[in-house]
Scaffold this motif. Structure first.
Motif, PDB file in Angstrom:
ATOM      1  N   GLY A 293      49.834  82.513  11.529  1.00  0.00           N
ATOM      2  CA  GLY A 293      51.134  82.298  11.367  1.00  0.00           C
ATOM      3  C   GLY A 293      51.895  81.449  12.145  1.00  0.00           C
ATOM      4  O   GLY A 293      51.145  80.744  13.198  1.00  0.00           O
ATOM      5  N   GLN A 294      53.127  81.165  12.028  1.00  0.00           N
ATOM      6  CA  GLN A 294      53.835  80.420  12.925  1.00  0.00           C
ATOM      7  C   GLN A 294      53.734  80.347  14.244  1.00  0.00           C
ATOM      8  O   GLN A 294      53.758  79.732  15.111  1.00  0.00           O
ATOM      9  CB  GLN A 294      55.384  80.146  12.242  1.00  0.00           C
ATOM     10  N   GLU A 295      53.949  81.875  14.596  1.00  0.00           N
ATOM     11  CA  GLU A 295      53.914  82.153  15.933  1.00  0.00           C
ATOM     12  C   GLU A 295      52.656  81.731  16.671  1.00  0.00           C
ATOM     13  O   GLU A 295      52.628  81.066  17.814  1.00  0.00           O
ATOM     14  CB  GLU A 295      54.148  83.671  15.958  1.00  0.00           C
ATOM     15  N   ASP A 296      51.326  82.092  16.050  1.00  0.00           N
ATOM     16  CA  ASP A 296      50.111  81.829  16.648  1.00  0.00           C
ATOM     17  C   ASP A 296      49.891  80.081  16.872  1.00  0.00           C
ATOM     18  O   ASP A 296      49.641  79.743  17.902  1.00  0.00           O
ATOM     19  CB  ASP A 296      48.928  82.070  15.616  1.00  0.00           C
ATOM     20  N   ILE A 297      50.406  79.574  15.815  1.00  0.00           N
ATOM     21  CA  ILE A 297      50.551  78.011  15.899  1.00  0.00           C
ATOM     22  C   ILE A 297      51.335  77.441  16.852  1.00  0.00           C
ATOM     23  O   ILE A 297      50.766  76.663  17.628  1.00  0.00           O
ATOM     24  CB  ILE A 297      50.914  77.494  14.490  1.00  0.00           C
ATOM     25  N   GLU A 298      52.486  78.037  17.152  1.00  0.00           N
ATOM     26  CA  GLU A 298      53.304  77.367  18.121  1.00  0.00           C
ATOM     27  C   GLU A 298      52.811  77.614  19.324  1.00  0.00           C
ATOM     28  O   GLU A 298      52.683  76.845  20.551  1.00  0.00           O
ATOM     29  CB  GLU A 298      54.545  78.033  18.085  1.00  0.00           C
ATOM     30  N   THR A 299      52.112  78.934  19.505  1.00  0.00           N
ATOM     31  CA  THR A 299      51.458  79.375  21.067  1.00  0.00           C
ATOM     32  C   THR A 299      50.426  78.362  21.183  1.00  0.00           C
ATOM     33  O   THR A 299      50.189  77.972  22.336  1.00  0.00           O
ATOM     34  CB  THR A 299      51.099  80.833  21.139  1.00  0.00           C
ATOM     35  N   ALA A 300      49.638  78.260  20.387  1.00  0.00           N
ATOM     36  CA  ALA A 300      48.248  77.414  20.557  1.00  0.00           C
ATOM     37  C   ALA A 300      48.842  76.052  20.772  1.00  0.00           C
ATOM     38  O   ALA A 300      48.220  75.240  21.647  1.00  0.00           O
ATOM     39  CB  ALA A 300      47.455  77.224  19.244  1.00  0.00           C
ATOM     40  N   ILE A 301      49.754  75.471  20.219  1.00  0.00           N
ATOM     41  CA  ILE A 301      50.414  74.205  20.477  1.00  0.00           C
ATOM     42  C   ILE A 301      50.899  73.942  21.930  1.00  0.00           C
ATOM     43  O   ILE A 301      50.635  73.049  22.685  1.00  0.00           O
ATOM     44  CB  ILE A 301      51.487  73.436  19.607  1.00  0.00           C
ATOM     45  N   LYS A 302      51.640  75.081  22.407  1.00  0.00           N
ATOM     46  CA  LYS A 302      52.113  75.000  23.833  1.00  0.00           C
ATOM     47  C   LYS A 302      51.183  74.925  24.760  1.00  0.00           C
ATOM     48  O   LYS A 302      51.009  74.423  25.885  1.00  0.00           O
ATOM     49  CB  LYS A 302      53.121  76.437  23.887  1.00  0.00           C
ATOM     50  N   LEU A 303      49.922  75.975  24.334  1.00  0.00           N
ATOM     51  CA  LEU A 303      48.905  75.892  25.253  1.00  0.00           C
ATOM     52  C   LEU A 303      48.095  74.564  25.408  1.00  0.00           C
ATOM     53  O   LEU A 303      47.792  74.154  26.546  1.00  0.00           O
ATOM     54  CB  LEU A 303      47.830  76.768  24.804  1.00  0.00           C
ATOM     55  N   LEU A 304      48.152  73.902  24.214  1.00  0.00           N
ATOM     56  CA  LEU A 304      47.443  72.398  24.207  1.00  0.00           C
ATOM     57  C   LEU A 304      48.344  71.577  24.757  1.00  0.00           C
ATOM     58  O   LEU A 304      47.700  70.749  25.925  1.00  0.00           O
ATOM     59  CB  LEU A 304      47.405  72.133  22.859  1.00  0.00           C
ATOM     60  N   GLU A 305      49.640  71.682  25.074  1.00  0.00           N
ATOM     61  CA  GLU A 305      50.573  70.823  25.529  1.00  0.00           C
ATOM     62  C   GLU A 305      50.389  71.097  27.238  1.00  0.00           C
ATOM     63  O   GLU A 305      50.419  70.077  28.086  1.00  0.00           O
ATOM     64  CB  GLU A 305      51.846  70.960  25.009  1.00  0.00           C
TER      65      GLU A 305
END
Length: 704
Positions: A293-305
């Motif tokens: 979901g959105q939460e997972d996706i945003e966490t993953a993007i943050k970690l990538l950044e």
DNA sequence: GAGCACTGC
């Protein structure tokens, strides 16, 4: 041309000698092209894997009431089989070949393609019907694509579907509620004792069920009539009732599967490290990641950044893009822009990329092994979204997304042992995970009285059925004998809405606020009018305040709708107010449709102007079963009147932190807490007023 | 202080 024509000798087969299951030999048909104007398209058609099976498909359809076609994506079955049927004469004499899809977009895309291949204008010989759009011409259209929901609606007018000669149910393995209802009904039409008469009257009706491998046996068993109940083969004219199964290979490229050696404890971190690994070691190609979901996706993007800041080497050139349904169209369109030179797109997606969207250029797939799934608890009558392990069928679908352009790789973040020995083969059909009020209403409208005894591909639990019957009884849609009431029950069945929303509309007629309530009904029947504003929640909250009404979300929606109508440039206006323009256009469309139906049902469109009490009363008349009271001295804890469940107002509601004493809600989203979505304040005395039968025994619980 | 995905005369 070596094509078999109906009525001639049987083509070559391998038969297993057991009750009609036929597996095809892979005999290549000679490729010859027509000398007419469409040689190019003809060549393309002949290159599709399904082309080799043309003769066999036509033979099986001629001789079996039901043919199950197992085909992977890319086999061409959806676009080709309806054309083969047409070429073989199944559309002659004014008959129509139908092909259903679970999704509107697929209906439009496939019908456009088939019209192009046939060299005809879409809407003439080849047409399609989805909600709001009927691009068919009566007497002209021979091949018709439609959503399975539309076909169910058509059955309410014409239960025997007399205009169709062949009905192909595509993507049956997805097992949506609509597909399962259709399968149950079509089995009844084509096989049951009552309808055996019909079979003699129209022996030409054929079913084609197109399904993924994993579900074929289920479909076969479902359509295979019990030998005890039927006369022996040969005593009646017409096709064999045992289904035939035919398997068609796909045209995807090979995908190499990698598993983790040890179970991972944090799949988001594993996703990030796998992305970095791919970027470091693998040749160019986009990455598609399946998260929940959105939460997972945003966490993953943050970690990538973060990774990009601390370690430029591994993460250089990565272009992370989120993908989920709540994004605005323009944000979703970023996914489809070509990957810039030297960059690697990393699309972090929910299930939307599993079936609904196809992404070109993906070579690597990372599968977390989880998705959010809907579950229904008939005791509390609450549907919830729960993160749950996916099925093998989903895992295969996900990995297949890596092989569309060239051979790819799929990284499964679970062990091979888990995949082989623990992962369930198929998901639980939606029918068994849902509230069934709408399903029951549809069956009742089709004249099926014995709901509990209906022959489903996957029967829902008796508790869920009984709960649905109870709710419909309390709404006075069904009577003591579980028959549709007149006129309420029949009117509700006409409206393409959740029965509670329909009941609200009927009540508004008497309360003199149908104009407002129809707007509210249109808004309640879409996901959300708001866009998902990432990083600008504060601004969105402020925008919301401009529309907020003290009475609650429903009245707020009226303000939003009015603002939309008054705006000079609606798309810009939506953008400025954090509203989803596509959703608002849909609201207008649904509202128009509801207005038309309401008029036909004899509901007078009347505005109550500023009288929001009438509006709230009408909402209560539909949603009285969802009444809640604030617990005294609590911090926003509500208890449902019906089940004393602990619930909270959703933070997206305008009544969040306002916490009025009495509310009714539209639905519950159940995550860490149970949140009420779309909440309106009520006066508790209305409950006994609009639903005395429901509340007369609950006076104590209410104590107002 | 938070929302998997579809769909319907």
């Amino acid at each position: 041309m070596a094509f078999w024509k109906p009525g001639t000798e049987k083509p070559r087969f391998e038969e297993d000698g057991e009750g009609g299951i036929v597996f095809m030999s892979n005999n290549l048909a000679s490729s010859s092209s027509s000398s007419y104007g469409y040689a190019n398209i003809e060549k393309q058609r002949q290159r599709l894997p399904v082309y080799k099976y043309r003769t066999e498909i036509l033979y099986l359809v001629e001789n079996h009431a039901t043919t199950i076609i197992v085909g992977e994506t890319g086999s061409g079955k959806t676009t080709q089989i309806p054309q083969y049927l047409k070429e073989a004469g199944w559309a002659e004499g004014g008959r129509v070949i139908a092909c259903t899809q679970p999704r509107r977009l697929a209906v439009q895309a496939v019908s456009a393609r088939v019209a192009e291949e046939m060299g005809v204008n879409l809407g003439e010989e080849v047409g399609y019907t989805i909600r709001f759009e009927d691009h068919t011409t009566s007497g002209v259209t021979k091949v018709k694509f439609l959503t399975d929901g539309v076909l169910i609606r058509e059955m309410m007018e014409d239960p025997l579907l007399t205009k169709y000669s062949v009905i192909m149910i595509d993507e049956a393995h997805e097992r949506s509620i609509s597909t399962d209802i259709l399968l149950g009904l079509l089995k009844k039409v084509s096989q049951s004792n009552i309808v055996l008469v019909i079979q003699r009257r129209r022996p030409e009706l054929r079913l084609i069920i197109s399904s993924a491998t994993i579900e074929a046996k289920t479909m076969f068993n479902f359509f295979n009539p019990s030998k005890k109940r039927h006369a022996p083969e040969g005593s009646a004219p017409g096709p064999k009732l045992e289904p035939a199964i035919l398997s068609v290979e796909g045209r995807g490229f090979s995908v190499k599967i990698h598993y983790v050696e040890e179970p991972v404890s944090d799949y988001i971190r594993s996703v990030v490290s796998t992305i970095l690994l791919i970027n470091e070691r693998e040749p160019p190609g986009d990455v598609l990641v399946f998260l929940t979901g959105q939460e997972d996706i945003e966490t993953a993007i943050k970690l990538l950044e973060e990774e990009a800041h601390s370690n430029q080497k591994n993460s250089s050139g990565l272009l992370p893009l989120p993908l989920y349904s709540g994004l605005s169209r323009s944000e979703q369109d970023l996914i489809f822009t070509p990957t810039p030179r030297g960059k690697r797109k990393v699309i972090l997606s929910t299930n939307i990329a599993e079936t609904s969207l196809t992404l070109e250029g993906v070579v690597y797939v990372i599968d977390s092994g989880f998705s959010k799934q809907k579950f229904y608890n008939p005791i509390s009558d609450i549907e919830s979204l729960v993160v749950a392990p996916i099925s093998k069928a989903s895992a295969r679908q996900r990995s297949g997304r890596a092989g569309r352009v060239r051979p790819g790789k799929c990284y499964r973040l679970y062990t091979e042992d888990y995949f082989l020995n623990q992962m369930p083969g198929e998901g639980i059909p939606e029918m068994q995970r849902s509230n069934l009020v709408s399903t029951v209403i549809q069956l009742k409208a089709l004249g099926i009285d014995n709901i509990l005894g209906f022959d489903w591909p996957a029967p829902p639990s008796p508790q869920a059925m009984i709960r649905a019957l109870e709710v419909l009884y309390s709404l006075q849609i069904l009577d003591d004998d579980a028959k549709l009431t007149s006129p309420t029950g029949f009117q509700v069945a006409e409206l393409p809405l959740d029965p509670m929303i329909s009941k609200m509309i009927l009540a508004s007629s008497e309360l003199g606020c149908s104009d407002e309530i129809i707007t509210i009904a249109a808004v309640l029947s879409i996901q959300s009018v708001w866009i998902i504003a990432r990083g600008v929640q504060k601004e969105q909250d402020e925008a919301k305040l401009r529309f907020a009404a003290a009475e609650g979300d429903h009245v707020t929606f009226l303000n939003v709708y009015k603002g939309f109508l008054d705006s000079k440039k609606p798309s810009q206006w939506c953008y400025k107010n954090f509203l989803n323009y596509q959703s608002m256009k849909k609201v207008v469309e649904i509202r128009d449709q509801l207005k038309r139906i309401a008029r036909r049902l004899g509901i007078t469109l009347k505005s109550c102007d500023r009288d929001m009490e009438a509006v709230r009363k009408a909402v209560t008349a539909g949603f009285f079963a969802n009444a809640c009271r604030l617990e005294p001295h609590s911090n926003g804890v509500y208890k449902t009147i019906r089940g004393s469940e602990e619930v909270y107002i959703h933070p997206s509601s305008v009544l969040f932190r306002v916490n009025p004493k009495w509310v009714v809600y539209q639905s519950i989203v159940s995550t860490e807490r149970q949140y009420m979505r779309n909440v309106v304040t009520i006066n508790p005395s209305w409950l006994t007023e609009v639903a005395p039968h429901f509340y007369q025994n609950r006076q104590n619980a209410m104590s107002f």
